[in-house]
Scaffold this active site. Sequence first.
Site, PDB file in Angstrom:
ATOM      1  N   LYS A 173      47.491  49.900  38.192  1.00  0.00           N
ATOM      2  CA  LYS A 173      48.670  50.694  38.519  1.00  0.00           C
ATOM      3  C   LYS A 173      48.524  51.339  39.884  1.00  0.00           C
ATOM      4  O   LYS A 173      47.414  51.526  40.374  1.00  0.00           O
ATOM      5  CB  LYS A 173      48.919  51.763  37.446  1.00  0.00           C
ATOM      6  CG  LYS A 173      47.965  52.933  37.488  1.00  0.00           C
ATOM      7  CD  LYS A 173      48.537  54.145  36.751  1.00  0.00           C
ATOM      8  CE  LYS A 173      47.537  55.282  36.704  1.00  0.00           C
ATOM      9  NZ  LYS A 173      48.022  56.541  37.253  1.00  0.00           N
ATOM     10  N   HIS A 191      33.073  46.905  39.717  1.00  0.00           N
ATOM     11  CA  HIS A 191      33.505  46.450  41.042  1.00  0.00           C
ATOM     12  C   HIS A 191      32.413  46.691  42.084  1.00  0.00           C
ATOM     13  O   HIS A 191      32.114  45.835  42.900  1.00  0.00           O
ATOM     14  CB  HIS A 191      34.815  47.134  41.450  1.00  0.00           C
ATOM     15  CG  HIS A 191      36.013  46.485  40.848  1.00  0.00           C
ATOM     16  ND1 HIS A 191      36.422  46.717  39.557  1.00  0.00           N
ATOM     17  CD2 HIS A 191      36.896  45.576  41.339  1.00  0.00           C
ATOM     18  CE1 HIS A 191      37.486  45.991  39.284  1.00  0.00           C
ATOM     19  NE2 HIS A 191      37.800  45.284  40.349  1.00  0.00           N
TER      20      HIS A 191
END
Lengths: 292, 196
Positions: B103, B36
């Site tokens: 999550k 990322h």
Amino acid sequence: MHSLLESLIEIIRRTSAEIPDDVHQAILKSLENEKKGTIAASALNIIERNIELAKRKSQPICQDTGSVLFYVDAPIGLDQVAFEETAREAVKQATKKGYLRQNSVDSLTGKNDGTNCGPGAPTLHFHQHRGSELRVRLVLKGGGCENVGAQYSLPDEGLGANRDLDGCRRVILDAVLQAQGKGCGPGILGVCIGGDRATGFEWSKTQFLRRLEDVNPVPELAALEQEIVKTANDLGIGPMGFGGSTTLLGCKICAVNRVPASYFVSVSYMCWAYRRQGATLDADGRIAGWLY
Amino acid sequence: MTLLSTPITEETIRSLRVGDEVALTGIVFTGRDAIHKYLHEGGALPPGVSLKGGVIYHCGPVVIKDASGAWKVVAAGPTTSTREEPYQWQIIRDHGVRGVIGKGGMGPKTQQACKEYGCVYLHAVGGAAQVLAECVQKVRDVYFLEKFGSPEAIWELEVVKFPAVVTIDAHGRSLHEEVFKASASALSRHVQPVAH
Ligand code: SF4
């Protein structure tokens, strides 16, 4: 003690792959309480399937196999140095076998040497006693749930928490609110009232050694434990924070002395993947019986 | 239960709502912190990888080589997504990502990007490493294995009926925000208001 190494590896395997029965029962019960067809019930169903699958395949319930925390009740005369060396070796071998993920990182360099051993890893707490029994308990404490733990210094004006049991209740419930589903709830809280900043968290974690169905011998704390669970489950956070009626499966609280100037409430959060086991070992280091 | 298969169209994504359960079949690319940050800083995707209409999975799987030398995923649960909050919006925008699995939910920047560019956040069950690993049929490829190490590499996984819940949709709603607000107001009924 020539079977010690083998026994410790087996304790690690079982802790990593099998949920203790008391926690499993609580999860099954919570599944009954969630409305059928909701996403909360779905999440619990997946959790239940995962528990079965991990046990059957003898593989880690969760890939984050956590911090490795040993609690050893030792008879007088146990060679603690030798025990610790064997425990480190057991951790290395359990990692090679895949019972533990390569999960321990040098905090300065970011390097992971793949052994799960290093400064502070694994952690061993020894406690001597006058009996002859050697008891070894193990907790594998995941990172996601550790991150939502919290320590409060009372009074806390913002939360209206004074230095009394109602103040404790307020901050514990605030910890539940802030955690939402981020600690892979439904969770179990271990709480310590008192102590200092370090011992507070040490004691809060020892609460995870208690069985979920036990009753706190201190009546005020027993009442507080029950009230926290009931209120938390009223908040509608639910499994994974999806909403629903199961936010906590349990709450265990202890109180230890403090200095007059400090009043800490330390809250540790354990995820549903509650990995805790223990065994009594005989003179040869063989497993004589399981503790949970 | 809504069945999704990759590549996913914008229309399909916009038909999903917060609270929908989905089962995803097709290709997912794992990505966590290193990748990322790398993409955010302008790094290029390796040749052969396209995220257009695709799904990123916040996951550092445990992968082993079986006897025949093929990769096999033995544990593949989601990791906490908020760590990617500073970067995710841009990757959604620049690469045409339609789904992000993880999550714990994500923040307002990702929520805004989901709405603007047509993407959803899919919450998998945290800790369900074994159930989710069973949904992975095959490891198609791995990229940046040397550069970032195994958990941080891009694993191209073929999944079948991977279960997840839409918790941020393409209409600006976030289940995380809603549950937080509702639970905070429920809590205020249980504690006496603070006197100031
Ligand atoms: S919080 Fe627990 S269940 Fe969730 S990922 Fe971490 S160790 Fe696994």
